[in-house]
Scaffold this motif. Structure first.
Motif, short mmCIF file in Angstrom:
data_model
loop_
_atom_site.label_atom_id
_atom_site.label_comp_id
_atom_site.label_asym_id
_atom_site.label_seq_id
_atom_site.Cartn_x
_atom_site.Cartn_y
_atom_site.Cartn_z
N VAL A 462 6.73 14.55 0.08
CA VAL A 462 7.27 14.32 -1.27
C VAL A 462 8.54 13.48 -1.19
O VAL A 462 8.73 12.53 -1.96
N LEU A 463 9.41 13.82 -0.24
CA LEU A 463 10.64 13.05 -0.05
C LEU A 463 10.35 11.60 0.29
O LEU A 463 10.97 10.67 -0.26
N ALA A 464 9.41 11.37 1.20
CA ALA A 464 9.08 10.01 1.61
C ALA A 464 8.48 9.21 0.46
O ALA A 464 8.79 8.02 0.28
N THR A 465 7.64 9.85 -0.34
CA THR A 465 7.05 9.16 -1.50
C THR A 465 8.13 8.78 -2.51
O THR A 465 8.13 7.67 -3.05
N ALA A 466 9.06 9.70 -2.77
CA ALA A 466 10.15 9.41 -3.68
C ALA A 466 11.02 8.27 -3.15
O ALA A 466 11.45 7.38 -3.91
N THR A 467 11.28 8.27 -1.85
CA THR A 467 12.08 7.21 -1.24
C THR A 467 11.40 5.86 -1.38
O THR A 467 12.05 4.84 -1.66
N LEU A 468 10.08 5.83 -1.20
CA LEU A 468 9.34 4.58 -1.34
C LEU A 468 9.38 4.07 -2.79
O LEU A 468 9.56 2.87 -3.03
N TYR A 470 11.71 4.63 -4.98
CA TYR A 470 13.05 4.11 -5.23
C TYR A 470 13.26 2.76 -4.56
O TYR A 470 13.81 1.82 -5.16
N ALA A 471 12.82 2.64 -3.31
CA ALA A 471 13.05 1.41 -2.56
C ALA A 471 12.28 0.23 -3.12
O ALA A 471 12.78 -0.90 -3.13
N THR A 529 3.39 14.96 8.64
CA THR A 529 4.63 14.44 9.22
C THR A 529 4.51 12.96 9.53
O THR A 529 5.43 12.17 9.26
N LEU A 530 3.36 12.56 10.09
CA LEU A 530 3.13 11.15 10.39
C LEU A 530 3.11 10.31 9.12
O LEU A 530 3.72 9.22 9.07
N LEU A 531 2.42 10.79 8.08
CA LEU A 531 2.38 10.05 6.82
C LEU A 531 3.77 9.91 6.22
O LEU A 531 4.14 8.83 5.70
N ALA A 532 4.56 10.96 6.29
CA ALA A 532 5.92 10.89 5.77
C ALA A 532 6.74 9.85 6.51
O ALA A 532 7.48 9.06 5.91
N GLY A 533 6.60 9.82 7.85
CA GLY A 533 7.33 8.83 8.62
C GLY A 533 6.91 7.40 8.28
O GLY A 533 7.75 6.50 8.17
N THR A 538 7.96 2.20 5.44
CA THR A 538 7.58 1.25 4.39
C THR A 538 8.69 1.13 3.35
O THR A 538 8.98 0.03 2.84
N ALA A 539 9.33 2.25 3.03
CA ALA A 539 10.43 2.22 2.07
C ALA A 539 11.60 1.39 2.58
O ALA A 539 12.21 0.62 1.82
N VAL A 540 11.92 1.53 3.87
CA VAL A 540 13.01 0.74 4.45
C VAL A 540 12.70 -0.74 4.36
O VAL A 540 13.57 -1.56 4.00
N ALA A 541 11.47 -1.12 4.67
CA ALA A 541 11.08 -2.53 4.59
C ALA A 541 11.14 -3.04 3.15
O ALA A 541 11.59 -4.16 2.89
N ALA A 542 10.70 -2.23 2.20
CA ALA A 542 10.73 -2.64 0.80
C ALA A 542 12.16 -2.78 0.29
O ALA A 542 12.47 -3.68 -0.50
N PHE A 543 13.04 -1.89 0.72
CA PHE A 543 14.42 -1.93 0.25
C PHE A 543 15.14 -3.17 0.77
O PHE A 543 16.06 -3.68 0.12
N ARG A 544 14.75 -3.67 1.91
CA ARG A 544 15.38 -4.88 2.45
C ARG A 544 15.04 -6.10 1.62
O ARG A 544 15.80 -7.08 1.59
#
Length: 552
Positions: A462-468, A470-471, A529-533, A538-544
């Motif tokens: 859930v956290l990773a999806t929300a981060t994506l 946002y990013a 866990t792997l999907l979240a990572g 992906t979120a980091v790449a999108a935010f850049r």
């Protein structure tokens, strides 16, 4: 000598204005801004109840089916997750709908009320837009009055839609209207609470957090009081300390009592009046509780993006830890009365809870899921705080230093990710202590710790999806609440609503297993866990790649 005459229409108009001058114009502006949120809240709450009603019509085909539902709903566990169960000894569809599912619609209405007030008052001051508005012919109380009016309109519309839906299904008109109004009353009560909290802190997140804590306390008080009422002993009066409890005490389709809503309206009026009075005692943009001044020099350990992220989330983590510890202790201490309440439950209900030999394990597993969903709320709010940092202009100075975009968003995601298992452990430990004291079985502490901690990968997803979200597209971030809402429906109501397995597995919380009733699925833990990572990467790449925004 030349005389110059200066025309000051603004001053002339201001001299004839009042403290609520401009309210109508501001209300129109708020409606324009909330052109998506307004129908999403009002239609969403009514459609949620419509879904529950449709599902019940599909699965309840005989009196025996209703009897099976009444066994759980009339028990202490049913009171905890639904309500006092008025009329469940002679259960009907409308009574079950109002008495069991009405709680969750009421919680949604409370969130609608408090978030709407915070969004259009304190958040506007924080971004600086309210200052521009106040520079015009606008009264001191116009902004707050318009926000409360908008919330009242939304509450009335929700009440009308819910009442009309239930009348359209052939339910009693009086009970349907009362039920709809009781839901709207919850929205007004928590709008009043938010009217006070927005005066206390200068930060929108703190104001909504305090109001949200009041909503959580109302849920806990109501749950403990209703459980005591069902089992016939204990502090049943606690339900009368909760705005949610006041609405449930109207008992639609059973007693049809309107008078408890007088308490709700009186409370909403009193808190709103207090909010107006407090707003006159503070400076514009400030809070009555001033922020603590910081040290003249930063500590050495703050010289990293990860340390900064932890410092920004420290207060939130402390507050969530305390709240979850208290909630765990409270719910754990009622385990033995809950088990006693299942003594006369029907066989189909006992099978859902894991069988007569596994009632304790079934309940502990359900509470682990409950706390996981709650910690999921913490994770989403932490990501929403990132958007606030960016919108308020505090992100750009940080990125102007040696901190890169991947470091910034990655550090915040990492701190939140560490906070997730910590909060699950705290809630599991509190519940374990309460359960051990209630049952005399100390081994429950270890089982609850493992059962709670096992849900960590689901919350991480859930956290990773929300981060994506946002990013990549910050405006789509509110869609993450659908994931948590669906997880709640699938986790609590799947056996009753007969949700297909394919749809059930769309929830990340349905793969781990509800330990100790079910074994922990190690494969699911690794996959989630792997999907979240991967989503965080992906979120980091999108935010850049995307541009920063300076306003929400």
């Amino acid at each position: 000598m030349t005389t110059t005459t200066v025309n000051r229409p603004t001053s002339a108009l201001a001299s004839h204005g009042t403290t609520v001058t401009g309210t109508w114009t501001l209300l129109q502006f708020m409606l324009r801004r909330d052109r998506i949120r307004f129908p999403a809240w009002t239609l969403g709450l009514s459609l949620l109840l419509t879904y529950f009603a449709t599902a019940l019509d599909a699965i309840v085909q005989s009196p025996e089916d209703l009897e099976g539902l009444s066994g759980f709903s009339g028990s202490p566990a049913g009171a905890l997750f639904g309500g006092p169960g008025f009329g469940f000894d002679d259960l009907t569809i409308e009574r079950f709908l109002a008495g069991q599912y009405g709680l969750y619609v009421a919680i949604g209405a409370g969130l609608m009320g408090l978030l709407t007030v915070v969004r259009h008052t304190r958040a506007e001051e924080r971004t600086g837009r309210a200052e521009l508005i106040r520079a015009n012919v606008v009264g001191r109380y116009a902004q707050l009055t318009a926000a409360l009016t908008l919330t009242a309109v939304m509450a009335v519309l929700v009440a009308m839609l819910i009442g009309a839906m239930m009348i359209g299904r052939g339910f009693d008109a009086g009970g349907s209207l009362l039920f709809g109004v009781s839901i709207g009353a919850v929205a007004l009560a928590f709008a009043g609470i938010a009217t006070v909290t927005v005066q206390l802190s200068e930060y929108p997140r703190a104001a909504s957090g305090m109001a949200g804590a009041a909503l959580g306390a109302a849920f806990v008080l109501r749950g403990l009081g209703d459980m005591a009422a069902v089992q016939g002993s204990g502090p049943s009066w606690l339900s009368w300390l909760s705005p949610i409890g006041w609405s449930q005490q109207t008992a639609p389709f059973v007693h049809d009592r309107w008078w408890p809503l007088v308490i709700s309206l009186t409370f909403a009026t009193a808190t709103a009046t207090a909010g107006y009075a407090l707003s006159a005692r503070r400076d514009f943009g400030a809070g009555l509780v001033p922020p603590r001044p910081g040290a003249p020099r930063a500590a050495a350990w703050l010289a990293s993006s990860f340390a900064l992220a932890f410092r920004l989330q420290r207060a939130s983590l402390i507050g969530w830890s305390a709240a979850l510890l208290v909630a765990g202790l409270a719910y754990g201490s009622f385990i033995q009365p809950l088990l006693d309440g299942f003594a006369d439950a029907p066989d189909d209900l006992i099978a859902i809870m894991g069988g007569s030999d596994n009632l304790l394990a079934g309940y502990l597993g359900m509470m682990g899921l409950t706390m996981a969903l709650t910690v999921g709320v913490y994770a989403v709010l932490a990501v929403q705080a990132l958007r606030a940092e960016e919108a308020d202009g505090r992100l750009e100075p940080v990125l102007a230093t040696a901190v890169s975009r991947p470091q910034w968003i990655g550090s915040h995601a990492a701190v939140t990710a560490v906070g997730v298992p910590w909060l699950l452990l705290v809630s599991g430990f509190g519940m374990g202590i309460g359960a051990a004291a209630s049952t005399g079985d100390g081994t429950l502490i270890g089982e609850l710790l493992l059962g709670h901690l096992a849900h960590t990968p689901a919350v991480w997803l859930v956290l990773a999806t929300a981060t994506l979200l946002y990013a990549a597209a910050p405006r789509t971030l509110p869609a993450i609440w659908v994931v948590l809402g669906y997880g709640l429906i699938a986790g609590y109501f799947a056996p009753i609503l007969d949700i297909p397995d394919t749809a059930l597995h769309l929830s990340p919380f349905e793969h781990i297993g509800e330990y100790p009733l079910q074994d922990v699925n190690v494969v699911a833990v690794l996959v989630l866990t792997l999907l979240a990572g991967l989503l965080v990467q992906t979120a980091v790449a999108a935010f850049r790649r995307r541009d920063l925004v300076s306003s929400a």
